[in-house]
Scaffold this motif. Structure first.
Motif, PDB file in Angstrom:
ATOM      1  N   PRO A 133      12.892 -23.426  -9.752  1.00 25.77           N
ATOM      2  CA  PRO A 133      13.357 -22.310  -8.927  1.00 25.77           C
ATOM      3  C   PRO A 133      14.873 -22.175  -8.881  1.00 25.77           C
ATOM      4  O   PRO A 133      15.396 -21.103  -8.634  1.00 25.77           O
ATOM      5  CB  PRO A 133      12.819 -22.640  -7.525  1.00 25.77           C
ATOM      6  N   ARG A 134      15.577 -23.240  -9.157  1.00 23.92           N
ATOM      7  CA  ARG A 134      17.036 -23.226  -9.090  1.00 23.92           C
ATOM      8  C   ARG A 134      17.691 -22.643 -10.334  1.00 23.92           C
ATOM      9  O   ARG A 134      18.853 -22.249 -10.295  1.00 23.92           O
ATOM     10  CB  ARG A 134      17.551 -24.650  -8.872  1.00 23.92           C
ATOM     11  N   ILE A 135      16.960 -22.614 -11.461  1.00 23.88           N
ATOM     12  CA  ILE A 135      17.596 -22.207 -12.727  1.00 23.88           C
ATOM     13  C   ILE A 135      16.860 -21.081 -13.436  1.00 23.88           C
ATOM     14  O   ILE A 135      17.207 -20.739 -14.562  1.00 23.88           O
ATOM     15  CB  ILE A 135      17.748 -23.413 -13.679  1.00 23.88           C
ATOM     16  N   SER A 136      15.844 -20.503 -12.814  1.00 21.92           N
ATOM     17  CA  SER A 136      15.045 -19.483 -13.507  1.00 21.92           C
ATOM     18  C   SER A 136      15.369 -18.084 -13.030  1.00 21.92           C
ATOM     19  O   SER A 136      15.780 -17.868 -11.895  1.00 21.92           O
ATOM     20  CB  SER A 136      13.552 -19.762 -13.305  1.00 21.92           C
ATOM     21  N   GLN A 137      15.200 -17.137 -13.927  1.00 23.06           N
ATOM     22  CA  GLN A 137      15.335 -15.719 -13.619  1.00 23.06           C
ATOM     23  C   GLN A 137      14.168 -15.009 -14.249  1.00 23.06           C
ATOM     24  O   GLN A 137      14.028 -15.083 -15.465  1.00 23.06           O
ATOM     25  CB  GLN A 137      16.658 -15.182 -14.159  1.00 23.06           C
ATOM     26  N   PRO A 138      13.269 -14.363 -13.560  1.00 25.59           N
ATOM     27  CA  PRO A 138      13.270 -14.241 -12.109  1.00 25.59           C
ATOM     28  C   PRO A 138      13.051 -15.602 -11.470  1.00 25.59           C
ATOM     29  O   PRO A 138      12.496 -16.511 -12.090  1.00 25.59           O
ATOM     30  CB  PRO A 138      12.096 -13.312 -11.812  1.00 25.59           C
ATOM     31  N   ILE A 139      13.492 -15.740 -10.246  1.00 22.41           N
ATOM     32  CA  ILE A 139      13.373 -17.017  -9.553  1.00 22.41           C
ATOM     33  C   ILE A 139      11.898 -17.324  -9.341  1.00 22.41           C
ATOM     34  O   ILE A 139      11.184 -16.563  -8.710  1.00 22.41           O
ATOM     35  CB  ILE A 139      14.120 -16.982  -8.214  1.00 22.41           C
ATOM     36  N   LEU A 140      11.453 -18.419  -9.936  1.00 22.50           N
ATOM     37  CA  LEU A 140      10.072 -18.853  -9.742  1.00 22.50           C
ATOM     38  C   LEU A 140      10.023 -19.781  -8.536  1.00 22.50           C
ATOM     39  O   LEU A 140      10.777 -20.748  -8.473  1.00 22.50           O
ATOM     40  CB  LEU A 140       9.557 -19.596 -10.974  1.00 22.50           C
ATOM     41  N   THR A 141       9.159 -19.498  -7.606  1.00 25.57           N
ATOM     42  CA  THR A 141       8.988 -20.376  -6.448  1.00 25.57           C
ATOM     43  C   THR A 141       8.210 -21.612  -6.891  1.00 25.57           C
ATOM     44  O   THR A 141       7.645 -21.653  -7.995  1.00 25.57           O
ATOM     45  CB  THR A 141       8.222 -19.664  -5.332  1.00 25.57           C
ATOM     46  N   THR A 142       8.158 -22.598  -6.022  1.00 27.12           N
ATOM     47  CA  THR A 142       7.375 -23.789  -6.328  1.00 27.12           C
ATOM     48  C   THR A 142       5.906 -23.415  -6.510  1.00 27.12           C
ATOM     49  O   THR A 142       5.223 -23.961  -7.376  1.00 27.12           O
ATOM     50  CB  THR A 142       7.537 -24.835  -5.212  1.00 27.12           C
ATOM     51  N   ALA A 143       5.430 -22.454  -5.700  1.00 28.39           N
ATOM     52  CA  ALA A 143       4.041 -21.993  -5.845  1.00 28.39           C
ATOM     53  C   ALA A 143       3.835 -21.318  -7.205  1.00 28.39           C
ATOM     54  O   ALA A 143       2.803 -21.528  -7.853  1.00 28.39           O
ATOM     55  CB  ALA A 143       3.685 -21.028  -4.716  1.00 28.39           C
ATOM     56  N   ASP A 144       4.827 -20.520  -7.645  1.00 29.34           N
ATOM     57  CA  ASP A 144       4.735 -19.883  -8.967  1.00 29.34           C
ATOM     58  C   ASP A 144       4.699 -20.956 -10.058  1.00 29.34           C
ATOM     59  O   ASP A 144       3.936 -20.855 -11.016  1.00 29.34           O
ATOM     60  CB  ASP A 144       5.926 -18.957  -9.222  1.00 29.34           C
ATOM     61  N   ALA A 145       5.551 -21.961  -9.921  1.00 26.14           N
ATOM     62  CA  ALA A 145       5.600 -23.035 -10.920  1.00 26.14           C
ATOM     63  C   ALA A 145       4.267 -23.774 -10.986  1.00 26.14           C
ATOM     64  O   ALA A 145       3.845 -24.207 -12.051  1.00 26.14           O
ATOM     65  CB  ALA A 145       6.735 -24.004 -10.598  1.00 26.14           C
ATOM     66  N   GLY A 146       3.590 -23.878  -9.851  1.00 29.06           N
ATOM     67  CA  GLY A 146       2.288 -24.526  -9.825  1.00 29.06           C
ATOM     68  C   GLY A 146       1.205 -23.738 -10.537  1.00 29.06           C
ATOM     69  O   GLY A 146       0.174 -24.279 -10.917  1.00 29.06           O
TER      70      GLY A 146
END
Length: 141
Positions: A99-112
């Motif tokens: 979430p700190r380095i992605s665009q669009p910002i991926l949340t932790t839930a998105d990353a999951g």
């Protein structure tokens, strides 16, 4: 990014302070998105290698995320993360830094929600950021 968002900073020279609430949600107005895309690539960072086209797009509300652009993390982006864990492709470390380095910002839930193949590709790109420039010259393209 939702293209229908009005710019909340139409006349400001630096739109980012006014767009921070949208950026936290992983969204930018069109003007700010164009500025972000043109300013986020730095020397030694090639955009084509930092964009991951997801094998399985992520649904976030009405938005469908089909690709993710990663930028080189700073020391602040890596706070609380063991570099060894990133090098080992630890899922918790990856989903913390993403979430700190992605665009669009991926949340932790998105990353999951990422497919394993997409997560491995993201880990590979993040790992490439840690290779010194001198060593990159000797690596195959």
């Amino acid at each position: 990014m939702t293209a229908s968002l009005p710019c909340v900073a139409p006349s400001a020279p630096d739109p980012f302070p006014n767009c921070r609430p949208l950026r936290r949600l992983g969204q930018l107005c069109e003007r700010c998105a164009m500025i972000t895309e043109s300013n986020t690539t730095t020397a030694g960072e090639t955009t084509e290698h930092n964009v991951i086209v997801l094998e399985s797009p992520i649904q976030r509300g009405e938005e469908m995320i089909r690709s993710v652009r990663l930028r080189k993390p700073t020391a602040g982006d890596l706070r609380g993360i063991k570099l060894f864990d990133l090098a080992q492709m630890d899922v918790t470390a990856l989903t913390t830094v993403l979430p700190r380095i992605s665009q669009p910002i991926l949340t932790t839930a998105d990353a999951g929600k990422l497919e394993p193949a997409d997560l491995i590709e993201i880990a590979r790109v993040i790992g490439d950021f840690f290779v010194p420039k001198a060593e990159k010259e000797f690596l195959p393209a």
